[in-house]
Design an enzyme around this catalytic site. Structure first.
Site, PDB file in Angstrom:
ATOM      1  N   LYS A  13       0.821  -1.227   0.000  1.00 15.42           N
ATOM      2  CA  LYS A  13       0.000   0.000   0.000  1.00 15.42           C
ATOM      3  C   LYS A  13       0.849   1.269   0.000  1.00 15.42           C
ATOM      4  O   LYS A  13       0.487   2.237  -0.649  1.00 15.42           O
ATOM      5  CB  LYS A  13      -1.006  -0.023   1.146  1.00 15.42           C
ATOM      6  CG  LYS A  13      -0.491   0.506   2.452  1.00 15.42           C
ATOM      7  CD  LYS A  13      -1.550   0.431   3.514  1.00 15.42           C
ATOM      8  CE  LYS A  13      -0.927   0.197   4.851  1.00 15.42           C
ATOM      9  NZ  LYS A  13      -0.187   1.264   5.445  1.00 15.42           N
ATOM     10  N   ARG A  88      -5.742   4.433  12.687  1.00 15.14           N
ATOM     11  CA  ARG A  88      -5.454   3.058  13.091  1.00 15.14           C
ATOM     12  C   ARG A  88      -6.508   2.519  14.061  1.00 15.14           C
ATOM     13  O   ARG A  88      -6.518   1.334  14.357  1.00 15.14           O
ATOM     14  CB  ARG A  88      -4.112   2.971  13.811  1.00 15.14           C
ATOM     15  CG  ARG A  88      -2.910   3.096  12.922  1.00 15.14           C
ATOM     16  CD  ARG A  88      -2.590   1.779  12.257  1.00 15.14           C
ATOM     17  NE  ARG A  88      -1.258   1.288  12.475  1.00 15.14           N
ATOM     18  CZ  ARG A  88      -0.199   1.657  11.788  1.00 15.14           C
ATOM     19  NH1 ARG A  88      -0.287   2.570  10.866  1.00 15.14           N
ATOM     20  NH2 ARG A  88       0.966   1.116  12.031  1.00 15.14           N
ATOM     21  N   ARG A 122      11.464 -10.118   0.767  1.00 17.51           N
ATOM     22  CA  ARG A 122      11.762  -8.690   0.622  1.00 17.51           C
ATOM     23  C   ARG A 122      13.181  -8.406   1.131  1.00 17.51           C
ATOM     24  O   ARG A 122      13.613  -8.976   2.134  1.00 17.51           O
ATOM     25  CB  ARG A 122      10.752  -7.928   1.465  1.00 17.51           C
ATOM     26  CG  ARG A 122      10.828  -6.445   1.353  1.00 17.51           C
ATOM     27  CD  ARG A 122       9.925  -5.795   2.362  1.00 17.51           C
ATOM     28  NE  ARG A 122       8.590  -5.562   1.855  1.00 17.51           N
ATOM     29  CZ  ARG A 122       7.622  -5.006   2.594  1.00 17.51           C
ATOM     30  NH1 ARG A 122       7.834  -4.690   3.840  1.00 17.51           N
ATOM     31  NH2 ARG A 122       6.437  -4.810   2.063  1.00 17.51           N
ATOM     32  N   ARG A 169      14.666  -7.819   6.907  1.00 19.78           N
ATOM     33  CA  ARG A 169      14.228  -7.285   8.205  1.00 19.78           C
ATOM     34  C   ARG A 169      13.971  -8.405   9.207  1.00 19.78           C
ATOM     35  O   ARG A 169      13.529  -9.492   8.843  1.00 19.78           O
ATOM     36  CB  ARG A 169      12.939  -6.464   8.028  1.00 19.78           C
ATOM     37  CG  ARG A 169      13.224  -4.996   7.831  1.00 19.78           C
ATOM     38  CD  ARG A 169      12.019  -4.220   7.418  1.00 19.78           C
ATOM     39  NE  ARG A 169      10.864  -4.384   8.315  1.00 19.78           N
ATOM     40  CZ  ARG A 169       9.748  -3.676   8.196  1.00 19.78           C
ATOM     41  NH1 ARG A 169       9.622  -2.791   7.238  1.00 19.78           N
ATOM     42  NH2 ARG A 169       8.745  -3.866   9.027  1.00 19.78           N
ATOM     43  N   ARG A 180       1.790 -10.295  12.552  1.00 20.81           N
ATOM     44  CA  ARG A 180       1.530  -8.906  12.128  1.00 20.81           C
ATOM     45  C   ARG A 180       0.211  -8.826  11.352  1.00 20.81           C
ATOM     46  O   ARG A 180      -0.542  -7.853  11.490  1.00 20.81           O
ATOM     47  CB  ARG A 180       2.683  -8.394  11.245  1.00 20.81           C
ATOM     48  CG  ARG A 180       3.911  -7.990  12.063  1.00 20.81           C
ATOM     49  CD  ARG A 180       5.134  -7.788  11.193  1.00 20.81           C
ATOM     50  NE  ARG A 180       5.056  -6.654  10.294  1.00 20.81           N
ATOM     51  CZ  ARG A 180       5.866  -6.473   9.246  1.00 20.81           C
ATOM     52  NH1 ARG A 180       6.807  -7.354   8.972  1.00 20.81           N
ATOM     53  NH2 ARG A 180       5.743  -5.424   8.479  1.00 20.81           N
TER      54      ARG A 180
HETATM   55  P1  ADP Z   1       3.784  -1.023   9.756  1.00 21.04           P
HETATM   56  O1  ADP Z   1       2.778  -0.814   8.678  1.00 21.04           O
HETATM   57  O2  ADP Z   1       4.982  -1.807   9.337  1.00 21.04           O
HETATM   58  O3  ADP Z   1       3.201  -1.488  11.059  1.00 21.04           O
HETATM   59  P2  ADP Z   1       4.062   1.933   9.962  1.00 21.04           P
HETATM   60  O4  ADP Z   1       5.200   2.534   9.226  1.00 21.04           O
HETATM   61  O5  ADP Z   1       2.693   2.218   9.471  1.00 21.04           O
HETATM   62  O6  ADP Z   1       4.401   0.399  10.095  1.00 21.04           O
HETATM   63  O7  ADP Z   1       4.125   2.392  11.500  1.00 21.04           O
HETATM   64  C1  ADP Z   1       5.252   2.169  12.290  1.00 21.04           C
HETATM   65  C2  ADP Z   1       4.928   2.459  13.735  1.00 21.04           C
HETATM   66  O8  ADP Z   1       4.567   3.840  13.886  1.00 21.04           O
HETATM   67  C3  ADP Z   1       3.735   1.695  14.290  1.00 21.04           C
HETATM   68  O9  ADP Z   1       4.121   0.418  14.754  1.00 21.04           O
HETATM   69  C4  ADP Z   1       3.299   2.600  15.431  1.00 21.04           C
HETATM   70  O10 ADP Z   1       4.161   2.480  16.532  1.00 21.04           O
HETATM   71  C5  ADP Z   1       3.517   3.969  14.825  1.00 21.04           C
HETATM   72  N1  ADP Z   1       2.315   4.496  14.126  1.00 21.04           N
HETATM   73  C6  ADP Z   1       2.183   4.702  12.787  1.00 21.04           C
HETATM   74  N2  ADP Z   1       0.968   5.219  12.501  1.00 21.04           N
HETATM   75  C7  ADP Z   1       0.323   5.331  13.688  1.00 21.04           C
HETATM   76  C8  ADP Z   1      -0.973   5.780  14.065  1.00 21.04           C
HETATM   77  N3  ADP Z   1      -1.864   6.199  13.166  1.00 21.04           N
HETATM   78  N4  ADP Z   1      -1.294   5.741  15.395  1.00 21.04           N
HETATM   79  C9  ADP Z   1      -0.418   5.327  16.318  1.00 21.04           C
HETATM   80  N5  ADP Z   1       0.818   4.870  16.035  1.00 21.04           N
HETATM   81  C10 ADP Z   1       1.193   4.876  14.728  1.00 21.04           C
END
Ligand code: ADP
Length: 232
Positions: A13, A88, A122, A169, A180
């Site tokens: 995405k 989220r 990846r 990773r 996950r």
């Molecule tokens: P992934 O999709 O690999 O979980 P992201 O890059 O979207 O990773 O997010 C990495 C981290 O940043 C999350 O694990 C969380 O700790 C934090 N994070 C990202 N977006 C949010 C959000 N909308 N609310 C709270 N924490 C967030």
């Protein structure tokens, strides 16, 4: 044009959003990137957000919402945006309602078996974060044909962009990926249900190379009347 993009980890995405945004002349806002930049830059907020990001836990809503408001005020977001990684949870979705109006949601679907294979094959550049993929997926699952060619670097183990070393990773093991995915399902379902009742919902099956999925997304947005041909 104000979109949210949802999709499980490994669905691509972020890649699709980063390609769609310039095509439509809108901003790509990724809360994960904003948080990682804060940590890297040792911003005053870094100490507050680091423990959450490091454990893969959600950063407290009030912090993320404030950061999002700042992003939305940037000139790049004036003609629209695609939100990636936000909201989220339901509280974040409701807070977003108070801040701005959302025109549509793009929901990226990929079979979990494909995700597990994609994530474990990846490779990421240690230096600039560029992503490569060494697997060549060509199979039918659940009635959908998945054709995902590899994205190989020109020199094995080296990044094309910066020459950095490529690595896998730590969270790319199949069991970790399955976990996950489970977390994503639990986290995103109420948010997806919330939007499905409120705004146009565009379902995308990510079963091809990113270029083709991006074209499919643009075509679907046009068909749904959510973007106009002259925009890009
Ligand atoms: P992934 O999709 O690999 O979980 P992201 O890059 O979207 O990773 O997010 C990495 C981290 O940043 C999350 O694990 C969380 O700790 C934090 N994070 C990202 N977006 C949010 C959000 N909308 N609310 C709270 N924490 C967030």
């Amino acid at each position: 044009m104000r979109f949210i993009i949802f999709g499980p980890p490994g669905s691509g995405k972020g890649t699709y959003a980063s390609r769609i945004a310039p095509r439509l002349g809108i901003a790509h806002i990724t809360t994960g990137d904003v948080l990682r930049e804060i940590i890297k830059a040792n911003d005053p907020l870094a100490e507050k957000v680091r423990p959450f990001v490091e454990k893969g836990m959600l950063v407290p809503d009030e912090i993320v919402i404030e950061l999002l408001v700042k992003q939305l005020k940037k000139p790049e977001a004036r003609s629209g945006f695609v939100l990636d990684g936000f909201p989220r949870n339901l509280d974040q979705a409701k807070a977003l309602d108070q801040i701005t109006h959302i025109d549509a949601v793009l929901n990226i679907n990929t079979h979990p078996e494909v995700i597990i294979e994609k994530i474990s094959s990846r490779r990421t550049c240690r230096n600039c974060g560029e992503i490569y993929n060494i697997s060549d997926i060509n199979k039918e699952i659940g009635g959908v044909k998945y054709i995902l060619p590899p994205m190989l670097p020109k020199i094995e183990g080296r990044c094309d962009k910066c020459g950095g070393g490529l690595y896998q990773r730590e969270d790319a093991q199949p069991e970790t990926v399955a976990k996950r995915l489970e977390v994503y399902e639990n986290e995103s379902k109420p948010v997806i249900d919330y939007y499905q009742k409120k705004v146009p919902f565009v379902q995308i099956v990510a079963n091809e190379a990113p270029d083709m999925v991006v074209e499919q997304i643009i075509k679907d947005l046009l068909t749904a009347g959510l973007v106009k041909q002259q925009t890009f």
